[in-house]
Design a protein around this motif. Sequence first.
Motif, PDB file in Angstrom:
ATOM      1  N   ARG A 189       1.200  -2.507  16.001  1.00 13.83           N
ATOM      2  CA  ARG A 189       2.028  -3.157  17.020  1.00 13.83           C
ATOM      3  C   ARG A 189       2.398  -4.579  16.604  1.00 13.83           C
ATOM      4  N   LEU A 190       1.449  -5.322  16.054  1.00 15.00           N
ATOM      5  CA  LEU A 190       1.687  -6.705  15.670  1.00 15.00           C
ATOM      6  C   LEU A 190       2.646  -6.822  14.486  1.00 15.00           C
ATOM      7  N   THR A 191       2.600  -5.859  13.585  1.00 11.19           N
ATOM      8  CA  THR A 191       3.432  -5.914  12.380  1.00 11.19           C
ATOM      9  C   THR A 191       4.747  -5.168  12.529  1.00 11.19           C
ATOM     10  N   GLY A 192       4.827  -4.269  13.499  1.00 14.68           N
ATOM     11  CA  GLY A 192       6.019  -3.441  13.644  1.00 14.68           C
ATOM     12  C   GLY A 192       6.044  -2.270  12.684  1.00 14.68           C
ATOM     13  N   LEU A 193       4.917  -1.990  12.027  1.00 10.27           N
ATOM     14  CA  LEU A 193       4.825  -0.870  11.099  1.00 10.27           C
ATOM     15  C   LEU A 193       4.378   0.384  11.838  1.00 10.27           C
ATOM     16  N   HIS A 242      -2.309   2.535   8.565  1.00  9.96           N
ATOM     17  CA  HIS A 242      -3.568   3.153   8.155  1.00  9.96           C
ATOM     18  C   HIS A 242      -3.684   3.163   6.632  1.00  9.96           C
ATOM     19  N   ARG A 243      -2.598   3.465   5.961  1.00  9.85           N
ATOM     20  CA  ARG A 243      -2.619   3.498   4.497  1.00  9.85           C
ATOM     21  C   ARG A 243      -2.858   2.102   3.923  1.00  9.85           C
ATOM     22  N   LEU A 244      -2.222   1.084   4.519  1.00 10.03           N
ATOM     23  CA  LEU A 244      -2.390  -0.279   4.029  1.00 10.03           C
ATOM     24  C   LEU A 244      -3.796  -0.811   4.287  1.00 10.03           C
ATOM     25  N   THR A 245      -4.328  -0.563   5.478  1.00 13.37           N
ATOM     26  CA  THR A 245      -5.680  -1.047   5.776  1.00 13.37           C
ATOM     27  C   THR A 245      -6.702  -0.387   4.866  1.00 13.37           C
ATOM     28  N   ARG A 246      -6.488   0.873   4.525  1.00 10.86           N
ATOM     29  CA  ARG A 246      -7.406   1.554   3.617  1.00 10.86           C
ATOM     30  C   ARG A 246      -7.341   0.946   2.222  1.00 10.86           C
ATOM     31  N   ALA A 247      -6.119   0.642   1.746  1.00 10.36           N
ATOM     32  CA  ALA A 247      -5.970   0.041   0.424  1.00 10.36           C
ATOM     33  C   ALA A 247      -6.567  -1.366   0.394  1.00 10.36           C
ATOM     34  N   LEU A 248      -6.337  -2.138   1.448  1.00 10.17           N
ATOM     35  CA  LEU A 248      -6.885  -3.487   1.512  1.00 10.17           C
ATOM     36  C   LEU A 248      -8.403  -3.464   1.613  1.00 10.17           C
ATOM     37  N   ALA A 285       5.947  -3.344  -0.360  1.00 14.06           N
ATOM     38  CA  ALA A 285       4.531  -3.028  -0.144  1.00 14.06           C
ATOM     39  C   ALA A 285       3.706  -4.302  -0.030  1.00 14.06           C
ATOM     40  N   ILE A 286       4.022  -5.286  -0.878  1.00 15.11           N
ATOM     41  CA  ILE A 286       3.299  -6.555  -0.829  1.00 15.11           C
ATOM     42  C   ILE A 286       3.574  -7.275   0.482  1.00 15.11           C
ATOM     43  N   GLU A 287       4.827  -7.297   0.902  1.00 14.01           N
ATOM     44  CA  GLU A 287       5.192  -7.948   2.161  1.00 14.01           C
ATOM     45  C   GLU A 287       4.476  -7.302   3.338  1.00 14.01           C
ATOM     46  N   ARG A 288       4.388  -5.978   3.324  1.00 15.16           N
ATOM     47  CA  ARG A 288       3.706  -5.284   4.416  1.00 15.16           C
ATOM     48  C   ARG A 288       2.208  -5.567   4.408  1.00 15.16           C
ATOM     49  N   ALA A 289       1.619  -5.602   3.229  1.00 16.27           N
ATOM     50  CA  ALA A 289       0.188  -5.900   3.129  1.00 16.27           C
ATOM     51  C   ALA A 289      -0.097  -7.320   3.615  1.00 16.27           C
ATOM     52  N   LEU A 290       0.775  -8.262   3.260  1.00 20.11           N
ATOM     53  CA  LEU A 290       0.610  -9.634   3.730  1.00 20.11           C
ATOM     54  C   LEU A 290       0.750  -9.720   5.245  1.00 20.11           C
ATOM     55  N   ALA A 291       1.673  -8.941   5.794  1.00 18.40           N
ATOM     56  CA  ALA A 291       1.847  -8.930   7.253  1.00 18.40           C
ATOM     57  C   ALA A 291       0.579  -8.442   7.937  1.00 18.40           C
ATOM     58  N   VAL A 292      -0.074  -7.438   7.351  1.00 17.73           N
ATOM     59  CA  VAL A 292      -1.329  -6.929   7.913  1.00 17.73           C
ATOM     60  C   VAL A 292      -2.397  -8.016   7.872  1.00 17.73           C
ATOM     61  N   LEU A 293      -2.527  -8.698   6.749  1.00 14.18           N
ATOM     62  CA  LEU A 293      -3.539  -9.746   6.627  1.00 14.18           C
ATOM     63  C   LEU A 293      -3.273 -10.894   7.589  1.00 14.18           C
ATOM     64  N   ARG A 294      -1.992 -11.211   7.794  1.00 17.00           N
ATOM     65  CA  ARG A 294      -1.654 -12.322   8.684  1.00 17.00           C
ATOM     66  C   ARG A 294      -2.021 -12.036  10.134  1.00 17.00           C
TER      67      ARG A 294
END
Length: 264
Positions: free
Chosen positions: A46-50, A56-62, A21-30
């Motif tokens: 598209r950029l993260t491959g998720l 959507h869930r990660l952007t909402r949490a961030l 989860a942390i790795e995915r959140a970092l990928a979104v921020l990057r």
Amino acid sequence: MCQNPPVSDLREQNGRTGAQAIERALAVLRCFETGEVTKGVSEIARLTGLSVSTTHRLTRALTDGGLLMRAPRGDRYQLGPALLVLGMRAAEQLGYDQVLPVLQELAAATGESVNLGIRAGREVQVVLDVASSQPLRFDQARGTRVPLHTSAMGKCLIAGDDDLAATIDHLGDLARLTRNTITSPDALHAELRAVRDRGWALNDEERVPGVRAVAVPVRDSGERVLAAIAVQGPAVRLTEDRFEHVVELSALTAAKIAPLLQNR
């Protein structure tokens, strides 16, 4: 008959899930390090491959945590205010706020764009940038990441490694970006030895055709490489007869900023 897994197995599974989860959140921020300042969920996916649902869930949490925020217009996101506070504090602690004026002096003295880069895995990450005042120039915005083997800064950052063969092996396939890119491990090994011996590195149109860069390492009192400084510009202007002068100015700059970085 179903049995509950041992507690140790559950802890290991939860640990893997949490790290993922942390790795995915970092990928979104990057995704926001470069490019457009706002991005939609589909673009981030598209950029993260998720998947879109995971994104959507990660952007909402961030967003809930203040690391992202909704853009004023459209269903898009941008970096949030919490990162501003963290970034300003990091810049102060790492000494970057004091380093930037020194890099600006180097840019003015050479007439070319200047970057400060650090090692980030198999890449160089630009942490500070100063654009040339020339109409024809080459800039690399802060946050930009480029492969170590295609960058003058990258060569400086790894040339001092004790085991160059192991470092080169860790880089994996040496991707070709231009006809001048070094793609042979043996050739890269020889190049890094030369960088180590002379104390500076050259990117001779190895990443972008028509662009050259000269870089020097920034070392602490124990000779550990903290970062690298690059002066870059069009090859027609950054000619061989300028290398010595540019290296001299860059080395003086490196000596000035090293205490600002190593004392943090």
